[in-house]
Structure formats: structure tokens, C-alpha cells
Design an enzyme around this catalytic site. Structure first.
Site, PDB file in Angstrom:
ATOM      1  N   ARG A  82     -14.125  48.659  55.116  1.00 34.56           N
ATOM      2  CA  ARG A  82     -14.897  48.291  53.933  1.00 34.56           C
ATOM      3  C   ARG A  82     -15.189  46.795  54.022  1.00 34.56           C
ATOM      4  NH1 ARG A  82     -13.674  49.880  47.820  1.00 34.56           N
ATOM      5  NH2 ARG A  82     -15.356  48.735  46.821  1.00 34.56           N
ATOM      6  N   LYS A 106     -19.282  59.708  52.709  1.00 34.39           N
ATOM      7  CA  LYS A 106     -18.119  58.814  52.717  1.00 34.39           C
ATOM      8  C   LYS A 106     -17.760  58.500  54.172  1.00 34.39           C
ATOM      9  CE  LYS A 106     -13.586  58.091  50.582  1.00 34.39           C
ATOM     10  NZ  LYS A 106     -12.968  57.329  51.637  1.00 34.39           N
TER      11      LYS A 106
HETATM   12  P1  ATP Z   1      -9.449  56.382  51.212  1.00 31.77           P
HETATM   13  O1  ATP Z   1      -8.190  56.354  52.003  1.00 31.77           O
HETATM   14  O2  ATP Z   1      -9.791  57.687  50.619  1.00 31.77           O
HETATM   15  O3  ATP Z   1     -10.592  55.677  51.844  1.00 31.77           O
HETATM   16  P2  ATP Z   1      -8.902  54.143  49.788  1.00 31.77           P
HETATM   17  O4  ATP Z   1      -7.736  53.987  48.915  1.00 31.77           O
HETATM   18  O5  ATP Z   1      -8.957  53.447  51.079  1.00 31.77           O
HETATM   19  O6  ATP Z   1      -9.100  55.643  49.964  1.00 31.77           O
HETATM   20  P3  ATP Z   1     -10.789  54.425  47.780  1.00 31.77           P
HETATM   21  O7  ATP Z   1     -11.180  53.337  46.922  1.00 31.77           O
HETATM   22  O8  ATP Z   1      -9.980  55.474  47.189  1.00 31.77           O
HETATM   23  O9  ATP Z   1     -10.160  53.730  49.007  1.00 31.77           O
HETATM   24  O10 ATP Z   1     -12.045  55.120  48.441  1.00 31.77           O
HETATM   25  C1  ATP Z   1     -13.129  54.359  48.593  1.00 31.77           C
HETATM   26  C2  ATP Z   1     -13.278  53.852  49.992  1.00 31.77           C
HETATM   27  O11 ATP Z   1     -14.183  54.666  50.701  1.00 31.77           O
HETATM   28  C3  ATP Z   1     -13.928  52.510  49.940  1.00 31.77           C
HETATM   29  O12 ATP Z   1     -12.945  51.526  49.950  1.00 31.77           O
HETATM   30  C4  ATP Z   1     -14.779  52.450  51.154  1.00 31.77           C
HETATM   31  O13 ATP Z   1     -14.057  51.795  52.168  1.00 31.77           O
HETATM   32  C5  ATP Z   1     -14.957  53.874  51.586  1.00 31.77           C
HETATM   33  N1  ATP Z   1     -16.350  54.349  51.541  1.00 31.77           N
HETATM   34  C6  ATP Z   1     -16.960  55.040  52.531  1.00 31.77           C
HETATM   35  N2  ATP Z   1     -18.192  55.389  52.203  1.00 31.77           N
HETATM   36  C7  ATP Z   1     -18.428  54.916  50.959  1.00 31.77           C
HETATM   37  C8  ATP Z   1     -19.541  54.967  50.082  1.00 31.77           C
HETATM   38  N3  ATP Z   1     -20.669  55.578  50.388  1.00 31.77           N
HETATM   39  N4  ATP Z   1     -19.409  54.366  48.877  1.00 31.77           N
HETATM   40  C9  ATP Z   1     -18.265  53.741  48.539  1.00 31.77           C
HETATM   41  N5  ATP Z   1     -17.182  53.667  49.334  1.00 31.77           N
HETATM   42  C10 ATP Z   1     -17.246  54.245  50.543  1.00 31.77           C
END
Ligand code: ATP
Length: 601
Positions: free
Chosen positions: A273, A268
Site C-alpha cells: 500500500r 483487491k
Molecule cells: P489485508 O491483510 O486484508 O490486506 P490489511 O489489514 O492489510 O488487510 P485492510 O485495511 O484490512 O488492510 O485492507 C485494505 C488493504 O487492501 C489496503 O491497505 C490496501 O493495501 C489493500 N488494497 C488492495 N486493493 C485495494 C483497493 N482497490 N482499494 C483499497 N485498498 C486496497
């Protein structure tokens, strides 16, 4: 359509507090709007004049709006400022002053939606005609022909804050009601339960279309023109972003394997993103808010042409600053420096980005969203060639909690956030947080060790040393997605650096609301309410039950955060993408569960 009719409906919507009533009034309005004008009305309600990814922004400063009011009404700047300081809202200020002016004037030409929209378009940042003077003139022209109620909205729209209390979910609900009534003249006579079922079903289909095509104006136009059957043709399209999928949380490797069985486990990464649309030589990069952020990533745009084989595709990944000398990832604070308007090339040289791709949803006209993840990943592997910028996310297939735990520790050791586990059989679920993706960050040890993304709903001016910044603490809320409301969860006073205080004060003072905004639920009263717009990341020691806060409140007890501190701004998230009540509830139950395990061990 006359803008007056729209303004009168907006006024009715603003004056009801029940969301159901609000939705019904909105449904009545959209039923009346002609099909070639529905797009405009939807964008205006979203505080836009085009979908976010087109970058045609409105959102002007108060100064410009005030000057236009001065120009149109003949009142002095001082009069306008004084009235504004009493009302706290430029909309109401314009309304009252236009009312005063009209007592003396006889000629008012009718304003149309088309005219209002055309002037706003000419004022907009992209494709607009520029100078402040011209913008003021265009706005004053609208005020000149406006009734007091129209003036209220004409002043608020260019502030990008119409204050109706209507978010995208409410707009979609209203469309569902409009369609239900069109389909069945006896809809109103049906039993409450039956009506609800029909609405939910229609709403789900509308949302599914919106999830793959992030332009609610366009979806609205299709619905007006072709009804629900028109949605069958809505599909992922290069150039138009989809609404991103999101990850659930589980507290341990063991629970992840119990839930998914054999699954894909990826690093991760903590960066930006990005959703990338390639259509021959047209490459566009979208943020998770569906904004076009192509200009931020010159090196990635170049690499797409050389490293991505298909002519047309839609791929997703995380871009982050990477030190090629030491083979180390930079922390998020370095990556975020790329978020700027100027000197991007310089930053690109200083901190070049790497892009780790993790999904593909369209290849050469083939929609892959419904393919299981294992096929999408295989496809992704086949379309990327070796190069310096683009890589695939590191991935392992794992079915053993011990092996998952080891992989996780290894990633933490490399300075990454943790891991993402993915269901090998799941389709790409746009716009939703489901167990097809599960994130695991640093292990939970009975305390809350994940952050929450919370919406600022109010603030308190500083005490003592902080008086000079005009801001000392923030009142923040989680998002109740079901009701489209923001419910208070904590007051945050730590973690705010002096720079952040200054920046936040300048952002928040522009969106102060005299009364509690309609979409905000909070019994805690801040000194200043603000429209729910900005999201911050908050870390806390624990989620606790509290009678003070409104998040998930049942039988007098809500959920609140213990020792909350701000860790960063989440400029990449819309208010509606903040941590939801449902997530807070789950985090609370994970915390209880882990806390018990921990004590038992
Ligand atoms: P967080 O603050 O934990 O990143 P978030 O609310 O921003 O959470 P989530 O959808 O909960 O987003 O977590 C997924 C996020 O992790 C994605 O939006 C992406 O930006 C990031 N990410 C990093 N590595 C990966 C991966 N290998 N696959 C998918 N998402 C990933």
C-alpha cells in the site's frame, strides 16, 4: 529542562500498572515540559528522535550500548555482560553499574533534555556523523553525567525501546487530560462520567489531527503553544503522511449490498500500500506505517511526473509486481522482494511494478478528504494520464449481490485477493476501520478464511530439530485499541520455515523482556517475553472460545485460534496496526453466522 525530571516521571510511569494512573502521571509531565521541548519528549517516548517519515532512526545494537557503558563506568565488558544476563535489560544494567560507579565519583554535571537529544541526533542513521567509535563516545558522554535512573533511560532510548508501556493512544489521552485541566481548574472535582466525556471529546479531536498529520511531536507542540484551537489549522500537507483508512469485513456479497446499497466495487490487489505525495518535483512515497519508502520505487517516481497531472497532490494505491508479457499479477512473495536497501534498480528491471491508484485526498491545495468517494474517484480519473506504470484500480458500480459475486469470482480467478467494496457517499476516514470500505476475500464456509495480523509477545526455544534455531513457537496477541494493550490469542508453531526461524530469532532476541511487558496481557507464559513490536500474518481454521487466552476475555472465556499457522511477516505494520480485539470479535460472529447458514443449506 533537566533530563532528571523526565527520567523520574518515566520511572513513576513504569512502576504503575493501571493505564489510568499512567495517563495521569504522563499528563502531569507534559504539563511541565516547556513548549519548545515537548516534541523531543514525545519522540523519545515513541522510540524515535523525529517522526517516522523523516527516517532519522535510532535503534542501535546492544553491543554499542554495552560498550558505551563500559567506557563510562570503567567496569569491564565481562561485568557488563554478566549483569545484563541477570537483568535481561540494558537499561537496568546501566542503572546498577552507574550506581556502583557513582559511589566513587563526586562530579556529576546536570544533563538536559536538549543535550540527550542532541547526542542522539548526532548518532542517528540519517544525518548522523557515522562511526561506531563516535557513537560510543556520544553515548558514554551521556552516561558520564547521568544519575542511575537517567542512565536506565539513556540506555533504552537508543535501543528504540523505552519500555514505558506508553503507546500513541496513551500519549493522546494524556494530552486530552492536560488540556481538560488547563481549560477548567475544577476539572478534577467533576463527576467521573463528566470527566470521561470531556476527555473523550478532546481525545477525538487530537486523534483527528494526528490522522491527517502523522507527526505526534508536531501535534504536541501545537497543543502546548495554541491549545485545541491550534488544531484547526492542522490539515493534510504534502510531504507529511496521513494515517491510512482501513476496511471492515463482511462474509458475503449479499451482506455487503445490504449494508452499502449501490456501491463501488474494486479489485483487491495484494502488494504494497503506498501513499504518494507530489509537491512539484518532490515526490515522496509513504508506507502504511508512515515510513518514507520513496527509494524502493524508482519507476513509480518517474511515472508520477509523467502520468499524474497536478503539480501538488496526495494519492493512494497499491503497487505490485506485474508480468507485462502474460498480463498476470505476481504473488505477494515476488512483490515483497522489492523491500531491500540495495540492487533496487536491478529488481525494478526484473520485476517491474504497476501502481493501481484507488484514492485521492489532496489536489492542488484542495483538501478532498471530506468529499464523498464518488467525487474523489471522478477526480482521480481526471488526473491520471495513460502510461505503462500507473493505472486506476479496476472499479464497477454494483447494486446487485449476484453481480458482485460474479465480479468477485472473476477476480479470484485472476489470482487477486478478492474485492473491496466502497461506500460512494463516504468521506476518506483517516486512521480508522469503518464500513466505508468493506473487504471480501475468498468465501467463508463456516471456517475462518481470513488471516489475522498478530503481534509477537513471546517465544519458545525450539525442541528437537528446532533447537538449533533457538526458536520453535511464537506467542501472539491481538490489539485492544481501547485499552492500548496486546492480549494473547494463540501459540503459533507451524508455517515457520527455517529461514523465518533464523530471522525471527535474531529480531526477537534483541527485544526480550525479563518480565511480561506492561502493555501485554497474557496468562499463557512463554519462555521469553518480547516487547510488542513485530507483526505476523496468521491463518487459522477457526476462532474458538478458550479459557487460556486473554483476547476479549469475558467471564473466564477468551478468544483463541484453532490450528494457527504463520503465513508471512507483516513488516509493513506497526504493532498498533495489528488485528484488533473488536475485529476478532466480529470475525468470530461472522464465522458463527456463516457456519449456521452453511449448515442450513
Ligand atoms: P489485508 O491483510 O486484508 O490486506 P490489511 O489489514 O492489510 O488487510 P485492510 O485495511 O484490512 O488492510 O485492507 C485494505 C488493504 O487492501 C489496503 O491497505 C490496501 O493495501 C489493500 N488494497 C488492495 N486493493 C485495494 C483497493 N482497490 N482499494 C483499497 N485498498 C486496497
Amino acid at each position: 529542562m533537566d533530563f532528571k525530571i523526565v527520567a523520574e516521571y518515566f520511572d513513576r510511569i513504569e512502576n504503575v500498572s493501571s493505564r489510568l494512573e499512567m495517563t495521569d502521571i504522563l499528563a502531569e509531565l507534559i504539563a511541565k515540559v516547556p513548549k519548545d521541548e515537548i516534541k523531543k519528549i514525545v519522540y523519545l517516548m515513541q522510540g524515535q528522535i523525529a517522526p517516522a517519515f523523516e527516517g532519522q532512526e535510532i535503534g542501535f545494537g546492544e553491543k554499542l550500548i554495552s560498550s558505551a557503558i563500559v567506557k563510562a563506568t570503567g567496569f569491564s565488558r565481562k561485568d557488563v555482560d554478566e549483569r545484563f544476563s541477570k537483568t535481561g535489560d540494558l537499561g537496568t544494567t546501566a542503572e546498577q553499574l552507574i550506581e556502583g560507579k557513582q559511589q566513587g565519583s563526586l562530579f556529576v554535571t546536570e544533563l538536559t533534555v536538549e543535550k540527550v537529544f542532541a547526542n542522539l541526533q548526532r548518532m542517528s542513521t540519517r544525518g548522523g556523523e557515522g562511526s561506531q567509535e563516535l557513537k560510543k563516545k556520544l553515548l558514554a558522554e551521556l552516561f558520564n553525567s547521568a544519575s542511575p535512573t537517567e542512565a536506565r533511560y539513556i540506555a533504552r532510548i537508543p535501543l528504540s525501546n523505552i519500555r514505558l508501556g506508553v503507546g500513541d493512544p496513551t500519549i493522546m489521552d494524556a494530552f486530552a487530560i492536560m488540556i481538560a485541566k488547563q481549560n477548567d481548574k475544577e476539572f478534577e472535582e467533576k463527576k467521573e462520567d463528566d470527566r470521561r466525556k470531556i476527555k473523550i471529546e478532546l481525545r477525538e479531536q487530537i486523534e483527528n489531527a494526528y490522522n491527517v498529520y502523522s507527526d505526534l511531536g508536531e501535534i504536541a507542540e501545537i497543543l502546548k503553544e495554541h491549545g485545541m484551537k491550534g488544531l484547526a489549522n492542522v490539515s493534510i500537507t504534502p510531504g507529511t503522511p496521513i494515517r491510512p483508512t482501513a476496511a471492515e469485513r463482511l462474509p458475503s456479497a449479499k451482506e455487503i449490498i445490504e449494508k452499502l446499497g449501490k456501491c463501488a466495487v474494486e479489485s483487491k490487489y495484494d502488494g504494497f500500500r503506498v501513499m504518494i505525495s507530489k509537491d512539484n518535483d518532490k515526490v515522496k512515497i509513504f508506507s502504511r506505517q508512515s515510513e518514507d519508502i520513496t527509494d524502493m520505487f524508482p519507476e513509480i517516481i518517474e511515472a508520477i511526473q509523467t502520468q499524474i497531472k497536478p503539480k501538488k497532490c496526495f494519492i493512494e494505491g497499491e503497487a505490485l509486481a506485474y508480468n507485462n508479457e502474460t498480463n498476470e499479477y505476481y504473488p505477494f512473495q515476488i512483490t515483497i522482494q522489492r523491500k531491500r536497501k540495495y540492487d533496487i534498480e536491478k529488481k525494478a528491471k526484473e520485476y517491474p511494478l504497476k501502481l493501481f491508484l484507488f484514492d485521492v485526498v489532496l489536489v492542488d491545495g484542495k483538501n478532498m478528504m471530506n468529499e464523498p468517494f464518488r467525487n474523489r474517484r471522478k477526480k482521480l480519473e481526471s488526473i491520471v494520464t495513460k502510461g505503462d506504470i500507473i493505472e486506476l484500480s479496476e472499479m464497477k458500480i454494483i447494486d446487485d449481490p449476484g453481480v458482485l459475486e460474479e465480479f468477485f469470482e472473476e477476480k479470484i480467478g485472476q489470482g487477486l485477493e478478492g474485492i473491496m467494496a466502497k461506500d460512494l457517499d463516504a468521506p476518506y476516514i483517516a486512521g480508522a476501520r469503518k464500513f466505508s470500505w468493506i473487504k471480501l476475500k475468498r468465501s467463508y464456509k463456516g471456517t475462518l478464511d481470513d488471516t489475522l495480523d498478530l503481534v509477537i509477545i513471546g517465544y519458545y526455544p525450539g525442541k528437537g530439530k528446532r533447537t538449533q534455531f533457538g526458536l520453535g513457537a511464537l506467542l501472539v496477541a491481538s490489539y485492544n485499541a481501547k485499552k492500548d494493550r496486546f492480549e494473547s490469542i494463540a501459540k503459533v508453531g507451524t508455517g515457520l520455515t527455517e529461514d523465518t526461524l533464523v530471522e525471527l530469532e535474531s529480531m526477537l532476541s534483541k527485544i526480550v523482556s525479563k518480565a511480561r511487558p506492561v502493555r501485554v496481557i497474557s496468562e499463557v507464559e512463554p519462555d521469553y517475553w518480547v516487547e510488542p513490536k513485530y507483526v505476523i500474518e496468521v491463518r487459522a481454521d477457526e476462532i474458538t472460545q478458550s479459557p487460556m487466552h486473554s483476547c476479549c476475555k469475558k467471564e473466564g472465556k477468551g478468544l483463541a485460534l484453532r490450528f494457527p499457522r504463520m503465513t508471512r511477516q507483516r513488516g509493513d505494520k506497526l504493532a498498533e496496526q495489528a488485528t484488533t480485539n473488536k475485529e476478532v470479535e466480529k470475525m468470530f460472529s461472522i464465522q458463527k453466522r456463516v457456519s449456521m447458514d452453511y449448515r442450513q443449506n
